[in-house]
Every structure is written in structure tokens, then in C-alpha cells.
Design an enzyme around this catalytic site. Structure first.
Site, PDB file in Angstrom:
ATOM      1  N   LYS A 204       0.833  -1.205   0.000  1.00 53.89           N
ATOM      2  CA  LYS A 204       0.000   0.000   0.000  1.00 53.89           C
ATOM      3  C   LYS A 204       0.873   1.263   0.000  1.00 53.89           C
ATOM      4  O   LYS A 204       2.088   1.186   0.101  1.00 53.89           O
ATOM      5  CB  LYS A 204      -0.967  -0.014   1.185  1.00 53.89           C
ATOM      6  CG  LYS A 204      -1.774  -1.319   1.318  1.00 53.89           C
ATOM      7  CD  LYS A 204      -2.768  -1.522   0.193  1.00 53.89           C
ATOM      8  CE  LYS A 204      -3.273  -2.955   0.095  1.00 53.89           C
ATOM      9  NZ  LYS A 204      -4.295  -3.353   1.012  1.00 53.89           N
TER      10      LYS A 204
HETATM   11  C1  LIG Z   1      -5.233  -4.492   1.317  1.00 53.78           C
HETATM   12  C2  LIG Z   1      -6.711  -4.345   1.321  1.00 53.78           C
HETATM   13  C3  LIG Z   1      -7.500  -4.747   2.404  1.00 53.78           C
HETATM   14  C4  LIG Z   1      -6.949  -5.513   3.566  1.00 53.78           C
HETATM   15  O1  LIG Z   1      -5.884  -4.928   4.191  1.00 53.78           O
HETATM   16  P1  LIG Z   1      -4.842  -5.848   5.023  1.00 53.78           P
HETATM   17  O2  LIG Z   1      -4.009  -4.835   5.737  1.00 53.78           O
HETATM   18  O3  LIG Z   1      -4.067  -6.629   4.017  1.00 53.78           O
HETATM   19  O4  LIG Z   1      -5.622  -6.698   5.934  1.00 53.78           O
HETATM   20  C5  LIG Z   1      -8.851  -4.476   2.354  1.00 53.78           C
HETATM   21  N1  LIG Z   1      -9.411  -3.874   1.301  1.00 53.78           N
HETATM   22  C6  LIG Z   1      -8.696  -3.499   0.230  1.00 53.78           C
HETATM   23  C7  LIG Z   1      -9.381  -2.831  -0.917  1.00 53.78           C
HETATM   24  C8  LIG Z   1      -7.319  -3.742   0.201  1.00 53.78           C
HETATM   25  O5  LIG Z   1      -6.617  -3.416  -0.893  1.00 53.78           O
END
Ligand SMILES: *Cc1c(COP(=O)(O)O)cnc(C)c1O
Length: 403
Positions: A204
Site C-alpha cells: 500500500k
Molecule cells: C489491502 C486491502 C485490504 C486488507 O488490508 P490488510 O491490511 O491486508 O488486511 C482491504 N481492502 C482493500 C481494498 C485492500 O486493498
């Protein structure tokens, strides 16, 4: 090596004909010396978890997003789960989310016994729209999990007002969208959104290794998230008599805490959020300039009322029209050292959802078409201008206009 491919590689890497260039992944973290120093400092301190770095990170996050409360948690999935709990959702409630998303946006509803359901995307934004919500609405919808795909902040005030008028809450899955803005408001602090979930996974825009947060302006929801983040425990007030329980528990919560190590990293990363977003925008502008005029290719766009801190660069390519398949294109790009990904396989067609609720192809046709045609190219701040040109050259070879 065959003559044809050899020539292609030589042309792409004239500067270093002998060595394979570094493989470019589709996304990766940017860690600098300040990040490392911040984590080391915590390691030398008294608090590895439940300490002052957690409060500092939460305060900085709330301030950056102009939200009243930020609750740091162990990952984005936990953030969504705690938002479902705070919203009081459970069996008999329906939660509408976007078909074009990561599994967690929908799974969070299933954790609390609610029914996950899916609305289609607007082909222009690859996100939910008022129109698609209208088409999918049912009377038992109690919350919408609106996903900011690729960083596009999709929740308009009009959309939120429409959802609220039907007695449902607006939960923004902004796991892609930290640093984006709509109508001048930072994502995480949109006044018409009830709760926002972030993820700080390394892929991210901002990372804490694993991590996440819930942002909200409502004290009662922030309190619920804090309580459930740590077992539902309430500590006895200081000075309580020796016979007092050290803590009480009225709801069975979870251990969804984020450590001080991670929060220190998050604080350090947050200082570079603007720079991260700016570099991502710069790369997207260059890609859009390169691909914008190609036949059978659609580039991501953002209208004026939004500013997007792009998390993904997801092209839409009519592979059939250019005489190839996506699998072949991905293989060819891999051979040229370019990593790609697909975001996303429509979640309503995953075996669990198809099996449990009978969701079938045709339910969300725009998301299904998007899945068939999308390809995410490398996008992260550490990409150099030369890397970006290398990606463009490789994509031109594989999917570009035919001479
Ligand atoms: C990455 C992501 C999540 C989950 O996040 P984690 O930190 O991996 O649990 C939820 N929704 C979206 C759209 C994501 O890209």
C-alpha cells in the site's frame, strides 16, 4: 535464446546488454534511513507495544486526515471487522460492497454474521456509484463498504446522503486511498463518511509492515473500535481498591493491536506521504501520456473534484482486439522484467460467495468485463524515470499500437 527475443531484449536494454535488468514488481514499499532509525529507537525503549508511539501515530494520522479519531489496528482487515462491530451489524443485515475489490471488503461483513452483497462498478471510476448502488439496493442493506479502487476517492456527498436516507451507514474502504482527496477533504476525514478503514500493508501507499486504522468523527464508534481491539477489556480506574478487578470485560473483543515498532514506522512514513503521493501522480501522468492515445487501451482518469494518490496503475486493455491474451501479455512482460498483477477477480464469483448466495456471472457485468481486461503495471515511488520508460517500452512491445 532465439534470435527474435534476443533482439527485443537488446533493444530494450541497450545500456547493459550483458546483465538482466532488475525485475520491477508491480508495487513495493519505500523504506529510508529515518524509518529504520525510528524503529530502532523503539527497540531501545521500554515499550514495544501499548506504548506512546501508538498514541503519537494515531494523533498524527487523525491530524493528517482531519478526522477526530484514529484507532490503529493490526491490519486493514481488522479495521473493517471492527468497523462492522462498531456499526452493530449482524445476522439479518446486508452489507453492500463493490465487486471489484480485495476479499476483505466483503469478508468483514461475514465475520459478524451479516450477508455480503455486491454492487457493480461505474466503468469510468472502477468503483461503486450512486447508479450502481440504486440497482443493487435491497431493504435490508444496513451498510455500504465503498472501496476507493486504485486510490480513487469514490464517496461523493450525494452518494452518502442517499445511503443515509435509507438508514444505512457509509464505511469507506480506503485501503488504497490514503493521501487522496475529494472536494478538498483528505480521505479518512470526508465529513459525510461514517468510518474509514486504511491498510498499511507493504504494497500500500504507506506501510507499517502489517497494519491498519479506523478513522471516524464519532466518539462512540472510535470507543467501540478501541475496546474491541484489545479483548473488550476495560481497565480498573487508578486508585481502585485492592479488591477491585484489574479489568472488566463485557464484550469478547480481539487482539488487533498495532505495536509501537509499527507505529513508529508509520509515523516516520506519514512524514513522506505527500512526497509519496506526488511521485505516484508523476508516474501516472507519464504513463497516461504514453498510453493515452493507444487504440483499445483506457487509462485511469481523475476528474477535477478529486485528487488521487494513485495506489495502483490499472490499465484497461481490449486484449482480443489487439490480437493477444492477457496471460500472453503478462508472460511477455515478465520475460522483459516487468511484474504485473490483476486487480481484481470479482469477489461475488469467488467459490464461497457463489456457493453460499448463488451469486453468478452477469450479476456485476461491468466489474466482470473490467476483470477480463485489466492489467496493473509497476507503480511505487522508488521507480526511477528510466524504470518508467522501460515499462512503457515493454508495454509498447507487448500491447502497443501495431506498426
Ligand atoms: C489491502 C486491502 C485490504 C486488507 O488490508 P490488510 O491490511 O491486508 O488486511 C482491504 N481492502 C482493500 C481494498 C485492500 O486493498
Amino acid at each position: 535464446m532465439g534470435e527474435g527475443t534476443g533482439t527485443g531484449l537488446m533493444a530494450a536494454e541497450a545500456a547493459s546488454p550483458d546483465s538482466q535488468p532488475a525485475r520491477l514488481p508491480y508495487g513495493r514499499q519505500s523504506i529510508d534511513e529515518a524509518d529504520i532509525a525510528a524503529v530502532v529507537e523503539v527497540l531501545r525503549s521500554d515499550w514495544l507495544t501499548c506504548g506512546p508511539a501508538v498514541d503519537r501515530f494515531e494523533a498524527a494520522l487523525a491530524s493528517a486526515c482531519r478526522a477526530t479519531h484514529a484507532v490503529a489496528v493490526s491490519n486493514g482487515t481488522a479495521a473493517l471487522h471492527l468497523a462492522m462491530r462498531a456499526a452493530g451489524l449482524g445476522p439479518g443485515d446486508r452489507v453492500l460492497t463493490c465487486a471489484n475489490t480485495f476479499l476483505a471488503s466483503a469478508n468483514a461483513a461475514e465475520y459478524v454474521g451479516a450477508t455480503a452483497d455486491f454492487a457493480d462498478i461505474d466503468p469510468a471510476t472502477r468503483c461503486l456509484s450512486l447508479e450502481s448502488l440504486r440497482a443493487a439496493w435491497k431493504n435490508d442493506v444496513k451498510a455500504v463498504v465503498a472501496v476507493d479502487f486504485a486510490g480513487y476517492p469514490c464517496v461523493t456527498q450525494e452518494m452518502a446522503d442517499w445511503i443515509h436516507a435509507r438508514g444505512a451507514l457509509v464505511i469507506e474502504d480506503a485501503c488504497h486511498a490514503i493521501g487522496s482527496r475529494r472536494d478538498g477533504f483528505p480521505v479518512g476525514g470526508l465529513p459525510w463518511v461514517d468510518m474509514t478503514a486504511f491498510s498499511f500493508h507493504p504494497v500500500k501507499t504507506l506501510t507499517t509492515g502489517e497494519g491498519g486504522a479506523i478513522l471516524t468523527n464519532e466518539a462512540k464508534w472510535a470507543d467501540s473500535c478501541r475496546l474491541n481491539r484489545s479483548h473488550g477489556m476495560v481497565r480498573a480506574p487508578a486508585g481502585a481498591g485492592p479488591a477491585a478487578r484489574p479489568y472488566t470485560m463485557e464484550v469478547p473483543g480481539y487482539n488487533y493491536r498495532l505495536t509501537d515498532l509499527q507505529c513508529a514506522l508509520g509515523l516516520s512514513q506519514l512524514r513522506r506521504l505527500d512526497a509519496f503521493a506526488a511521485r505516484r501522480r508523476e508516474i501516472v501522468a507519464r504513463y497516461n501520456e504514453a498510453f493515452g492515445s493507444w487504440l483499445h487501451v483506457r487509462t485511469p482518469q481523475a476528474p477535477g473534484e478529486v485528487s488521487v494518490a494513485w495506489h495502483l496503475y490499472a490499465l484497461q486493455i481490449d486484449f482480443a482486439a489487439i490480437g493477444t491474451t492477457r496471460a500472453a501479455a503478462m508472460d511477455a512482460l515478465r520475460a522483459l522484467g516487468i511484474g504485473t498483477q490483476i486487480h481484481y477477480y470479482p469477489v461475488h464469483l469467488q467459490p464461497y460467495y457463489a456457493g453460499r448466495y448463488g451469486y453468478a456471472p452477469g450479476k456485476c457485468p461491468a466489474a466482470e468485463l473490467w476483470y477480463a481486461q485489466t492489467l496493473s503495471l509497476p507503480l511505487y515511488p522508488a521507480l526511477t524515470d528510466a524504470d518508467v520508460e522501460r515499462v512503457i517500452g515493454a508495454v509498447a512491445q507487448v500491447a502497443g499500437p501495431r506498426a
